[in-house]
Design an enzyme around this catalytic site. Structure first.
Site, PDB file in Angstrom:
ATOM      1  N   HIS A 125       0.831  -1.201   0.000  1.00 28.75           N
ATOM      2  CA  HIS A 125       0.000   0.000   0.000  1.00 28.75           C
ATOM      3  C   HIS A 125       0.870   1.257   0.000  1.00 28.75           C
ATOM      4  O   HIS A 125       1.823   1.352   0.761  1.00 28.75           O
ATOM      5  CB  HIS A 125      -0.911   0.033   1.236  1.00 28.75           C
ATOM      6  CG  HIS A 125      -1.887  -1.103   1.287  1.00 28.75           C
ATOM      7  ND1 HIS A 125      -1.507  -2.374   1.650  1.00 28.75           N
ATOM      8  CD2 HIS A 125      -3.212  -1.153   1.005  1.00 28.75           C
ATOM      9  CE1 HIS A 125      -2.576  -3.178   1.603  1.00 28.75           C
ATOM     10  NE2 HIS A 125      -3.617  -2.457   1.220  1.00 28.75           N
ATOM     11  N   LYS A 152      -1.382  -7.933  -4.713  1.00 37.35           N
ATOM     12  CA  LYS A 152      -2.237  -6.781  -4.435  1.00 37.35           C
ATOM     13  C   LYS A 152      -1.385  -5.525  -4.275  1.00 37.35           C
ATOM     14  O   LYS A 152      -0.476  -5.480  -3.451  1.00 37.35           O
ATOM     15  CB  LYS A 152      -3.067  -6.975  -3.157  1.00 37.35           C
ATOM     16  CG  LYS A 152      -3.956  -5.754  -2.870  1.00 37.35           C
ATOM     17  CD  LYS A 152      -4.685  -5.821  -1.533  1.00 37.35           C
ATOM     18  CE  LYS A 152      -5.455  -4.516  -1.305  1.00 37.35           C
ATOM     19  NZ  LYS A 152      -6.076  -4.443   0.045  1.00 37.35           N
ATOM     20  N   SER A 249     -25.601  12.148 -13.931  1.00 41.16           N
ATOM     21  CA  SER A 249     -25.357  11.624 -15.275  1.00 41.16           C
ATOM     22  C   SER A 249     -24.986  10.139 -15.300  1.00 41.16           C
ATOM     23  O   SER A 249     -25.483   9.396 -16.150  1.00 41.16           O
ATOM     24  CB  SER A 249     -24.273  12.449 -15.975  1.00 41.16           C
ATOM     25  OG  SER A 249     -24.739  13.756 -16.233  1.00 41.16           O
ATOM     26  N   LYS A 296     -15.303  23.383 -19.776  1.00 39.86           N
ATOM     27  CA  LYS A 296     -16.038  23.551 -21.037  1.00 39.86           C
ATOM     28  C   LYS A 296     -15.329  24.485 -22.019  1.00 39.86           C
ATOM     29  O   LYS A 296     -15.328  24.232 -23.229  1.00 39.86           O
ATOM     30  CB  LYS A 296     -17.453  24.062 -20.754  1.00 39.86           C
ATOM     31  CG  LYS A 296     -18.357  23.031 -20.096  1.00 39.86           C
ATOM     32  CD  LYS A 296     -19.767  23.561 -19.920  1.00 39.86           C
ATOM     33  CE  LYS A 296     -20.660  22.522 -19.265  1.00 39.86           C
ATOM     34  NZ  LYS A 296     -22.046  22.976 -19.135  1.00 39.86           N
ATOM     35  N   ASN A 317     -19.334  20.725 -24.342  1.00 41.85           N
ATOM     36  CA  ASN A 317     -19.799  19.875 -23.236  1.00 41.85           C
ATOM     37  C   ASN A 317     -19.826  18.408 -23.616  1.00 41.85           C
ATOM     38  O   ASN A 317     -20.181  17.568 -22.798  1.00 41.85           O
ATOM     39  CB  ASN A 317     -21.186  20.327 -22.754  1.00 41.85           C
ATOM     40  CG  ASN A 317     -22.310  19.746 -23.585  1.00 41.85           C
ATOM     41  OD1 ASN A 317     -22.213  19.668 -24.809  1.00 41.85           O
ATOM     42  ND2 ASN A 317     -23.401  19.332 -22.932  1.00 41.85           N
ATOM     43  N   ASP A 334     -25.586  21.550 -24.568  1.00 45.06           N
ATOM     44  CA  ASP A 334     -26.224  22.449 -23.593  1.00 45.06           C
ATOM     45  C   ASP A 334     -27.145  23.428 -24.316  1.00 45.06           C
ATOM     46  O   ASP A 334     -28.238  23.756 -23.842  1.00 45.06           O
ATOM     47  CB  ASP A 334     -25.173  23.259 -22.826  1.00 45.06           C
ATOM     48  CG  ASP A 334     -24.460  22.441 -21.764  1.00 45.06           C
ATOM     49  OD1 ASP A 334     -25.017  21.418 -21.327  1.00 45.06           O
ATOM     50  OD2 ASP A 334     -23.349  22.833 -21.370  1.00 45.06           O
ATOM     51  N   ALA A 370     -21.305  33.723 -16.925  1.00 48.66           N
ATOM     52  CA  ALA A 370     -20.622  33.871 -18.205  1.00 48.66           C
ATOM     53  C   ALA A 370     -19.673  32.715 -18.482  1.00 48.66           C
ATOM     54  O   ALA A 370     -18.750  32.835 -19.286  1.00 48.66           O
ATOM     55  CB  ALA A 370     -19.862  35.195 -18.234  1.00 48.66           C
ATOM     56  N   ALA A 373     -21.973  27.202 -19.557  1.00 48.12           N
ATOM     57  CA  ALA A 373     -23.435  27.129 -19.681  1.00 48.12           C
ATOM     58  C   ALA A 373     -24.009  28.501 -20.012  1.00 48.12           C
ATOM     59  O   ALA A 373     -24.951  28.618 -20.812  1.00 48.12           O
ATOM     60  CB  ALA A 373     -24.050  26.596 -18.389  1.00 48.12           C
ATOM     61  N   ASN A 392     -22.843  38.920 -14.400  1.00 50.41           N
ATOM     62  CA  ASN A 392     -21.851  37.971 -13.895  1.00 50.41           C
ATOM     63  C   ASN A 392     -21.122  38.557 -12.701  1.00 50.41           C
ATOM     64  O   ASN A 392     -21.041  39.781 -12.536  1.00 50.41           O
ATOM     65  CB  ASN A 392     -20.843  37.634 -15.007  1.00 50.41           C
ATOM     66  CG  ASN A 392     -19.963  36.456 -14.636  1.00 50.41           C
ATOM     67  OD1 ASN A 392     -20.466  35.354 -14.411  1.00 50.41           O
ATOM     68  ND2 ASN A 392     -18.662  36.662 -14.566  1.00 50.41           N
ATOM     69  N   ALA A 458     -30.497  26.315 -14.529  1.00 50.76           N
ATOM     70  CA  ALA A 458     -29.774  25.159 -15.072  1.00 50.76           C
ATOM     71  C   ALA A 458     -29.500  24.098 -14.007  1.00 50.76           C
ATOM     72  O   ALA A 458     -29.207  22.949 -14.330  1.00 50.76           O
ATOM     73  CB  ALA A 458     -28.451  25.609 -15.697  1.00 50.76           C
TER      74      ALA A 458
END
Length: 514
Positions: A125, A152, A249, A296, A317, A334, A370, A373, A392, A458
């Site tokens: 480990h 392992k 998702s 993004k 996206n 989007d 801004a 999205a 913004n 959103a």
């Protein structure tokens, strides 16, 4: 290479009775074996407790007695550990784990021939980092040389790209191997274990019952990620972003893959450096990605090709890998997801068909945010004929986006006093109000809020944000972020698979999970 990894549930209860109850629960929920962490027991008597735990076991067991110096709870003499582990072998435990550092000493301690029915796992480990591929390969050789039945190695992910080195070693290992990378950035090592030939992966009975950092629950492994159906040919999709804990998702896409019988899995990729991630996971095994905050805008420069709409929005996206040459193509779903949801909200409010023009044509459309999205909403609204205003936290960014769409920029303070006028739309494209900060809102003034006819958020977790709740009290028509989530996911599914999205199925699933 193994195509079906075992699912092992670690048991870290303080009493033998609790452990026995957890053992039965693990079996009933679909585990293949349990790891009995006897170093967690409050008062351990080897002769009494091991007999009780092993003789009447309802499921195969792995006995681990981990010392403090290897991340466990035991602080005593190694000889007592060795005696307990040897007794576990004599009692018929299917697996026993011993640390590489003392493996030879343990084997020398065992009198005569080693019990044949017990497989010896020799483990190493690293709680600080993940070594290089060469160092991992050398470590595998050392563990094999000491006489391990199963190798392992557990390391720690400083970056998600560390996991790729473990995958590489797993795929080429000629003996059974458990190769896991601990921590939140290493979770994919646990989810994709069967694809790369790992002998087993660990899943807990529930939150708070982890024996190592980053362990998912067995319910997630079996029901969400369906690890029993993952094999070498399984296509891997996933969500790139930071943070990702709030995202639904994986639940949506994996449920759709299951319903349609697709050999695919969708996993979370907690990513710090997008370009490094895409270069590291460049093999055809990784077929496509959803891409969220904060990557993004960066994705525009990381893709070989960018769809014209995504290029005009300056945000990607969705990233698809071309099967022929591995080139990355960037898209933006989007835009269609959010704008179509808002348009339908207006149609529902006014009862009009708007056959020749968009319901947004000529309306004031105020976007808060801004980022990626926000750009999708602003550019999409401009394309549909709206008069766009951008507010913004950083005014310079608001001004930059407003100039891009020929609109107006506001500070957040100015937004609090802004009167939008009849028929106007407000769209929140910031994370303000997202779980767990559900009492936050990007617009505090009820007077300003009451000037909008339609309000879109959103955020989809929670389904009704504070902004939407207060907008509803002011009489606005509400458009939920669930609609954007669903519609952009449908667009991504079509890009991932090349097939039409099963709209009714995806809507049914989305409504259940959000």
């Amino acid at each position: 290479m193994a195509t079906a990894s075992l699912l092992c549930v670690p048991l870290v209860a303080k009493s033998v009775e609790e452990m026995k109850a957890d053992m039965s629960a693990a079996r009933s929920q679909g585990a293949d074996l349990v790891e009995i962490r006897i170093d967690h027991l409050a008062a351990f008597d080897p002769r009494r407790d091991l007999v009780s735990l092993i003789r009447d076991r309802p499921i195969p067991v792995l006995i681990t007695y981990r010392p403090k110096w290897e991340g466990g709870q035991y602080e005593g003499d190694d000889r007592k550990r060795f005696e307990a582990l040897h007794l576990a072998m004599e009692l018929g435990a299917e697996y026993v784990d011993i640390e590489l550092k003392v493996a030879q000493e343990f084997l020398d301690f065992i009198p005569g021939k080693r019990p044949e029915n017990t497989m010896l796992i020799v483990s190493s480990h690293n709680y600080q980092f993940t070594p290089s591929t060469e160092e991992l390969g050398s470590l595998v050789a050392r563990i094999q040389a000491v006489g391990a039945d199963i190798v392992k190695i557990a390391t720690t992910a400083v970056d998600i790209c560390d996991v790729a080195r473990m995958f590489q070693v797993l795929v080429h290992c000629q003996v059974p191997m458990i190769g896991l990378v601990m921590g939140e950035r290493g979770v994919i090592s646990r989810l994709l274990c069967p694809k790369f030939g790992g002998y087993l992966t660990f899943g807990t009975l529930g939150a708070g019952k982890e024996s190592a950092p980053g362990q998912p629950t067995m319910t997630e492994l079996l029901d969400v990620y369906r690890i029993k159906h993952i094999g070498p040919d399984t296509k891997v999709f996933g969500l790139i972003g930071k943070p990702l804990r709030q995202s639904k998702s994986p639940i949506l896409h994996n449920a759709v893959f299951k319903a349609l019988g697709l050999d695919a899995v969708y996993v979370p990729f907690l990513t710090d450096d997008l370009d490094k991630f895409l270069n590291t996971y460049s093999s055809p095994d990784f077929s496509g990605f959803s891409n969220t905050m904060p990557h993004k805008e960066t994705a525009i420069t990381c893709c070989h090709e960018v769809d014209p709409i995504a290029k005009s929005i300056r945000a990607v996206n969705t990233i698809i890998k071309k099967p022929a040459d591995g080139k990355l193509v960037g898209y933006n779903t989007d835009y269609t997801g959010a704008i179509s949801a808002i348009e339908d909200g207006i149609r529902g409010l006014e009862g009009k068909k708007y056959e020749t023009v968009s319901p947004l044509d000529g309306r004031v459309f105020v976007v808060i945010g801004a980022g990626g999205a926000g750009k999708a909403l602003a550019v999409g609204a401009k394309y549909k004929g709206a008069k766009v205003i951008v507010a913004n936290r950083t005014y310079e960014r608001a001004k930059e986006l407003a100039e891009l769409v020929g609109g107006q920029a506001l500070t957040l303070a100015e937004l609090e006093n802004f009167q939008a006028g009849e028929g106007s739309v407000l769209a929140n494209a910031t994370p303000v109000g997202m779980y767990p900060n559900i009492h936050d809102t990007p617009l505090h003034s009820k007077k300003a809020l009451s000037s909008y006819s339609v309000v879109f958020d959103a955020i989809y977790n929670p389904k009704v944000t504070k902004l939407m709740h207060e907008a509803g009290e002011c009489g606005a028509t509400l458009v939920s972020g669930v609609e954007m989530f669903l519609r952009q996911a449908m667009g991504q599914f079509e890009l991932f698979t090349g097939s039409p999205a099963p709209a009714d199925l995806m809507r049914e699933i989305a409504m259940k999970i959000t």
